[in-house]
Design an enzyme around this catalytic site. Sequence first.
Site, PDB file in Angstrom:
ATOM      1  N   VAL A 233      30.265  18.370  -5.570  1.00 54.73           N
ATOM      2  CA  VAL A 233      31.633  18.725  -5.948  1.00 54.73           C
ATOM      3  C   VAL A 233      32.404  19.042  -4.674  1.00 54.73           C
ATOM      4  O   VAL A 233      32.118  20.037  -4.000  1.00 54.73           O
ATOM      5  CB  VAL A 233      31.668  19.945  -6.899  1.00 54.73           C
ATOM      6  CG1 VAL A 233      33.102  20.274  -7.299  1.00 54.73           C
ATOM      7  CG2 VAL A 233      30.813  19.690  -8.137  1.00 54.73           C
ATOM      8  N   GLY A 254      23.463  20.706  -1.857  1.00 59.89           N
ATOM      9  CA  GLY A 254      24.618  21.027  -1.034  1.00 59.89           C
ATOM     10  C   GLY A 254      25.909  20.708  -1.763  1.00 59.89           C
ATOM     11  O   GLY A 254      25.912  20.061  -2.810  1.00 59.89           O
ATOM     12  N   ARG A 255      27.016  21.197  -1.201  1.00 57.78           N
ATOM     13  CA  ARG A 255      28.349  20.902  -1.728  1.00 57.78           C
ATOM     14  C   ARG A 255      28.413  21.054  -3.246  1.00 57.78           C
ATOM     15  O   ARG A 255      28.809  20.155  -3.967  1.00 57.78           O
ATOM     16  CB  ARG A 255      28.783  19.500  -1.316  1.00 57.78           C
ATOM     17  CG  ARG A 255      28.984  19.367   0.180  1.00 57.78           C
ATOM     18  CD  ARG A 255      29.641  18.056   0.553  1.00 57.78           C
ATOM     19  NE  ARG A 255      29.904  18.013   1.995  1.00 57.78           N
ATOM     20  CZ  ARG A 255      30.537  17.025   2.615  1.00 57.78           C
ATOM     21  NH1 ARG A 255      30.972  15.990   1.923  1.00 57.78           N
ATOM     22  NH2 ARG A 255      30.734  17.059   3.912  1.00 57.78           N
ATOM     23  N   ALA A 256      28.085  22.238  -3.676  1.00 56.11           N
ATOM     24  CA  ALA A 256      28.039  22.466  -5.124  1.00 56.11           C
ATOM     25  C   ALA A 256      28.666  23.816  -5.490  1.00 56.11           C
ATOM     26  O   ALA A 256      27.988  24.650  -6.092  1.00 56.11           O
ATOM     27  CB  ALA A 256      26.588  22.396  -5.607  1.00 56.11           C
TER      28      ALA A 256
END
Length: 373
Positions: A233, A254-256
């Site tokens: 996300v 990652g990137r969550a």
Amino acid sequence: MKYAAALTAIAALAARAAAVGVSGTPVGFASSATGGGDATPVYPTTTDELVSYLGDDEARVIVLSKTFDFTDTEGTTTTTGCAPWGTASGCQLAINKDDWCTNYEPDAPTTTVTYNTAGELGITVNSNKSLIGEGTSGVIKGRGLRMVSGVSNIIIQNIAVTDINPEYVWGGDAITLDEADLVWIDHVTTARIGRQHYVLGTDADSRVSITNNYINGESDYSATCDGHHYWNVYLDGSSDKVTFSGNYLYKTSGRAPKVQDNTYLHIYNNYWENNSGHAFEIGSGGYVLAEGNYFSNVDTVLETDTFEGALFSSDSASSTCESYIGRSCVANVNGGDLTGTSTTVLSNLSGDTLPSADAASTSPASNAGQGNL
């Protein structure tokens, strides 16, 4: 007899049309989204027909009752890419999109990559659309959805978006917004995606609600080479307000989410399970109110080394919120370093009507995603 059979068929079709519609109402920043409203439902039968319905200028309720497989619709592309994370069987490779390998991974070994061309760019979704899946039948495979360039008033509910070049970074995103307004995405399952499950680009996405979705990060390929998807996300807009609630984020790394560049995020009542890396990455311009979230087996809840944004969050109920949003904030569970006391976040959200958060729980694991309306 034929006349009676015809009447029966017509009645069945009428009942089917009457039964179709958006379930529930949107919450949060996109609470006034109506999508295609009460337009007569249409049932595409081919990929071309689906693309046409989504991209035309008519208000539409589009119902998916089958799998629309775009995997081979535009053939394949073979070119030179790179292997930034190694060449083991579980590692993603990267397409050299916009010279990404050349500019950002110049020391990575080069390699030949062959991918399905259709996955690179999502299907254009125009304004005033409701895209709804029937039961668990509505699937878009091999290509994502793209809402850009000023579109507004879109509802996507109860579908799955899957299998977009999962071997390759830059192979395609599942859901893309860039200069979109009033978008509600609800009970959607995304799985086996090359790049981002959700990406909000650098132009303003003014009012967005992402609710009750299943972000399935389990994959045979990942940038962390461990079966956990890294790109999940990415919220990067210039003037964004995003509600993110009731979602289940499974086997990510990652990137969550990653939040930056003047994005206001109210993130509550979500469940993260089995994250082998970090969940939150908050960069400059990321303003986050996090409450009522549950974390289970998450290695790093907040990436503190790169933190440059503003965060209000706590593992205990906070009455500080009362004077800004009219109620106490709800505690997160197992939030680790996800603690922040920035009243700037609360002050800038004080003019908005924010949904109330419930106590943190693992319920999204059974309630989120396609088929759980």
